[in-house]
Scaffold this motif. Structure first.
Motif, PDB file in Angstrom:
ATOM      1  N   SER A  29       0.798  -1.225   0.000  1.00 21.23           N
ATOM      2  CA  SER A  29       0.000   0.000   0.000  1.00 21.23           C
ATOM      3  C   SER A  29       0.834   1.279   0.000  1.00 21.23           C
ATOM      4  CB  SER A  29      -0.966  -0.013   1.184  1.00 21.23           C
ATOM      5  OG  SER A  29      -0.264  -0.118   2.404  1.00 21.23           O
ATOM      6  N   TYR A  30       2.030   1.260   0.583  1.00 21.21           N
ATOM      7  CA  TYR A  30       2.850   2.471   0.530  1.00 21.21           C
ATOM      8  C   TYR A  30       3.302   2.758  -0.902  1.00 21.21           C
ATOM      9  CZ  TYR A  30       3.092   3.125   5.553  1.00 21.21           C
ATOM     10  OH  TYR A  30       2.772   3.370   6.869  1.00 21.21           O
ATOM     11  N   VAL A  31       3.584   1.716  -1.656  1.00 21.18           N
ATOM     12  CA  VAL A  31       4.027   1.881  -3.038  1.00 21.18           C
ATOM     13  C   VAL A  31       2.860   2.286  -3.937  1.00 21.18           C
ATOM     14  CG1 VAL A  31       5.011   0.686  -5.034  1.00 21.18           C
ATOM     15  CG2 VAL A  31       5.956   0.297  -2.763  1.00 21.18           C
ATOM     16  N   THR A  32       1.707   1.665  -3.734  1.00 19.00           N
ATOM     17  CA  THR A  32       0.559   1.976  -4.583  1.00 19.00           C
ATOM     18  C   THR A  32      -0.113   3.287  -4.189  1.00 19.00           C
ATOM     19  OG1 THR A  32      -0.933   0.628  -3.211  1.00 19.00           O
ATOM     20  CG2 THR A  32       0.117  -0.456  -5.119  1.00 19.00           C
ATOM     21  N   GLY A  33       0.262   3.843  -3.024  1.00 19.18           N
ATOM     22  CA  GLY A  33      -0.252   5.142  -2.622  1.00 19.18           C
ATOM     23  C   GLY A  33      -1.479   5.120  -1.741  1.00 19.18           C
ATOM     24  N   TYR A  34      -1.827   3.960  -1.195  1.00 23.48           N
ATOM     25  CA  TYR A  34      -3.032   3.853  -0.362  1.00 23.48           C
ATOM     26  C   TYR A  34      -2.753   3.213   0.996  1.00 23.48           C
ATOM     27  CZ  TYR A  34      -5.211   4.885  -4.813  1.00 23.48           C
ATOM     28  OH  TYR A  34      -5.553   5.480  -6.006  1.00 23.48           O
ATOM     29  N   PRO A  35      -1.763   3.709   1.727  1.00 23.30           N
ATOM     30  CA  PRO A  35      -1.491   3.104   3.030  1.00 23.30           C
ATOM     31  C   PRO A  35      -2.565   3.462   4.056  1.00 23.30           C
ATOM     32  CG  PRO A  35      -0.120   5.028   2.751  1.00 23.30           C
ATOM     33  CD  PRO A  35      -0.861   4.821   1.447  1.00 23.30           C
ATOM     34  N   SER A  39      -0.784  -0.103   7.989  1.00 22.98           N
ATOM     35  CA  SER A  39      -0.098  -0.718   6.846  1.00 22.98           C
ATOM     36  C   SER A  39       1.357  -1.016   7.178  1.00 22.98           C
ATOM     37  CB  SER A  39      -0.150   0.206   5.633  1.00 22.98           C
ATOM     38  OG  SER A  39      -1.450   0.297   5.115  1.00 22.98           O
ATOM     39  N   ASP A  40       1.863  -2.070   6.561  1.00 18.82           N
ATOM     40  CA  ASP A  40       3.280  -2.389   6.670  1.00 18.82           C
ATOM     41  C   ASP A  40       3.918  -2.196   5.300  1.00 18.82           C
ATOM     42  OD1 ASP A  40       2.340  -4.544   5.221  1.00 18.82           O
ATOM     43  OD2 ASP A  40       3.221  -6.063   6.484  1.00 18.82           O
ATOM     44  N   SER A  41       5.241  -2.284   5.260  1.00 13.91           N
ATOM     45  CA  SER A  41       5.976  -2.276   3.998  1.00 13.91           C
ATOM     46  C   SER A  41       6.377  -3.716   3.704  1.00 13.91           C
ATOM     47  CB  SER A  41       7.232  -1.413   4.102  1.00 13.91           C
ATOM     48  OG  SER A  41       6.889  -0.062   4.259  1.00 13.91           O
ATOM     49  N   ASP A  42       6.077  -4.177   2.508  1.00 13.77           N
ATOM     50  CA  ASP A  42       6.443  -5.527   2.098  1.00 13.77           C
ATOM     51  C   ASP A  42       7.650  -5.445   1.183  1.00 13.77           C
ATOM     52  OD1 ASP A  42       4.099  -6.890   3.281  1.00 13.77           O
ATOM     53  OD2 ASP A  42       2.992  -5.687   1.826  1.00 13.77           O
ATOM     54  N   ILE A  43       8.682  -6.206   1.508  1.00 11.62           N
ATOM     55  CA  ILE A  43       9.903  -6.179   0.713  1.00 11.62           C
ATOM     56  C   ILE A  43      10.312  -7.596   0.331  1.00 11.62           C
ATOM     57  CG2 ILE A  43      11.363  -6.063   2.769  1.00 11.62           C
ATOM     58  CD1 ILE A  43      12.448  -4.120  -0.136  1.00 11.62           C
ATOM     59  N   HIS A  44      10.559  -7.773  -0.955  1.00 11.03           N
ATOM     60  CA  HIS A  44      11.094  -9.040  -1.456  1.00 11.03           C
ATOM     61  C   HIS A  44      12.580  -8.843  -1.684  1.00 11.03           C
ATOM     62  CE1 HIS A  44       7.418 -11.354  -2.185  1.00 11.03           C
ATOM     63  NE2 HIS A  44       6.855 -10.174  -2.406  1.00 11.03           N
ATOM     64  N   ILE A  45      13.380  -9.624  -0.992  1.00  8.27           N
ATOM     65  CA  ILE A  45      14.819  -9.620  -1.173  1.00  8.27           C
ATOM     66  C   ILE A  45      15.141 -10.824  -2.058  1.00  8.27           C
ATOM     67  CG2 ILE A  45      17.045  -9.847  -0.011  1.00  8.27           C
ATOM     68  CD1 ILE A  45      15.472  -8.604   2.473  1.00  8.27           C
ATOM     69  N   ILE A  46      15.741 -10.562  -3.199  1.00  7.95           N
ATOM     70  CA  ILE A  46      16.011 -11.628  -4.143  1.00  7.95           C
ATOM     71  C   ILE A  46      17.444 -12.113  -3.943  1.00  7.95           C
ATOM     72  CG2 ILE A  46      15.989 -12.334  -6.562  1.00  7.95           C
ATOM     73  CD1 ILE A  46      13.231 -11.428  -5.348  1.00  7.95           C
ATOM     74  N   MET A  92       2.024 -12.519  -8.175  1.00  5.92           N
ATOM     75  CA  MET A  92       2.206 -11.789  -9.425  1.00  5.92           C
ATOM     76  C   MET A  92       1.872 -10.312  -9.261  1.00  5.92           C
ATOM     77  SD  MET A  92       1.339 -15.144 -10.151  1.00  5.92           S
ATOM     78  CE  MET A  92      -0.311 -15.363 -10.717  1.00  5.92           C
ATOM     79  N   VAL A  93       0.801  -9.997  -8.544  1.00  8.40           N
ATOM     80  CA  VAL A  93       0.412  -8.601  -8.335  1.00  8.40           C
ATOM     81  C   VAL A  93       1.484  -7.868  -7.529  1.00  8.40           C
ATOM     82  CG1 VAL A  93      -1.254  -7.085  -7.165  1.00  8.40           C
ATOM     83  CG2 VAL A  93      -2.056  -8.957  -8.611  1.00  8.40           C
ATOM     84  N   GLN A  94       2.066  -8.529  -6.540  1.00 11.55           N
ATOM     85  CA  GLN A  94       3.122  -7.882  -5.753  1.00 11.55           C
ATOM     86  C   GLN A  94       4.284  -7.466  -6.653  1.00 11.55           C
ATOM     87  OE1 GLN A  94       4.128 -10.622  -2.620  1.00 11.55           O
ATOM     88  NE2 GLN A  94       2.454  -9.904  -1.318  1.00 11.55           N
ATOM     89  N   PHE A  95       4.686  -8.354  -7.560  1.00 11.11           N
ATOM     90  CA  PHE A  95       5.801  -8.015  -8.434  1.00 11.11           C
ATOM     91  C   PHE A  95       5.383  -7.038  -9.534  1.00 11.11           C
ATOM     92  CE2 PHE A  95       8.080 -11.071  -6.123  1.00 11.11           C
ATOM     93  CZ  PHE A  95       9.416 -10.817  -6.353  1.00 11.11           C
ATOM     94  N   LYS A  96       4.187  -7.190 -10.034  1.00 16.23           N
ATOM     95  CA  LYS A  96       3.702  -6.302 -11.092  1.00 16.23           C
ATOM     96  C   LYS A  96       3.605  -4.858 -10.603  1.00 16.23           C
ATOM     97  CE  LYS A  96      -0.141  -5.633 -14.249  1.00 16.23           C
ATOM     98  NZ  LYS A  96      -1.396  -6.137 -14.750  1.00 16.23           N
ATOM     99  N   THR A  97       3.087  -4.652  -9.396  1.00 16.60           N
ATOM    100  CA  THR A  97       2.879  -3.301  -8.874  1.00 16.60           C
ATOM    101  C   THR A  97       4.042  -2.811  -8.017  1.00 16.60           C
ATOM    102  OG1 THR A  97       1.713  -4.115  -6.904  1.00 16.60           O
ATOM    103  CG2 THR A  97       0.375  -3.587  -8.872  1.00 16.60           C
ATOM    104  N   GLY A  98       4.980  -3.701  -7.703  1.00 11.98           N
ATOM    105  CA  GLY A  98       6.092  -3.337  -6.836  1.00 11.98           C
ATOM    106  C   GLY A  98       7.101  -2.421  -7.519  1.00 11.98           C
ATOM    107  N   ARG A  99       7.906  -1.779  -6.686  1.00 10.89           N
ATOM    108  CA  ARG A  99       8.945  -0.861  -7.162  1.00 10.89           C
ATOM    109  C   ARG A  99      10.313  -1.477  -6.888  1.00 10.89           C
ATOM    110  NH1 ARG A  99      11.558   3.684  -4.349  1.00 10.89           N
ATOM    111  NH2 ARG A  99      10.261   3.031  -2.622  1.00 10.89           N
TER     112      ARG A  99
END
Length: 117
Positions: A29-35, A39-46, A92-99
């Motif tokens: 939600s912080y990335v999409t602008g609707y926190p 809300s938390d921040s979700d981070i994928h570490i690759i 898929m949505v997390q990666f599609k909309t993620g920054r």
């Protein structure tokens, strides 16, 4: 810079210079602008392809909750396939909309493209 972005940068300091980490993507939600208030921040570490461990956790940084997932690309692709088989779109949505925060090998760019498909 937003306070949540500063918290994210602080969290990532421990990850950015590791040899087994190739990228990071922030989503939610912080990335999409609707926190919301909670809300938390979700981070994928690759992680690099050869890594055989994974990690998931929560950490509070500067009053912001960060939920993180550390996985190699093959595991992300397994999540995509599992979601597809179960008629879900969560990963898929997390990666599609993620920054993309950083992407040393362009793997996150590829994973975002695969999420689109």
């Amino acid at each position: 810079m937003d306070k949540w972005t500063l918290a994210l940068e602080t969290f990532l300091k421990d990850w950015k210079d590791r040899e087994d980490v190739v990228g990071a993507l922030v989503c939610g939600s912080y990335v999409t602008g609707y926190p919301l208030k909670r809300s938390d921040s979700d981070i994928h570490i690759i992680l690099a392809d050869h890594v055989e461990w994974r990690e998931r956790g929560n950490r509070v940084v500067n009053v912001f909750l960060i939920e993180y997932f550390a996985n190699p690309p093959a595991q992300i692709r397994k999540y995509y396939q599992d979601d597809f088989n179960k008629q879900r779109t969560m990963s898929m949505v997390q990666f599609k909309t993620g920054r993309i925060v950083f992407d040393y090998t362009r793997i996150i760019k590829n994973l975002k493209f695969e999420a689109e498909e």
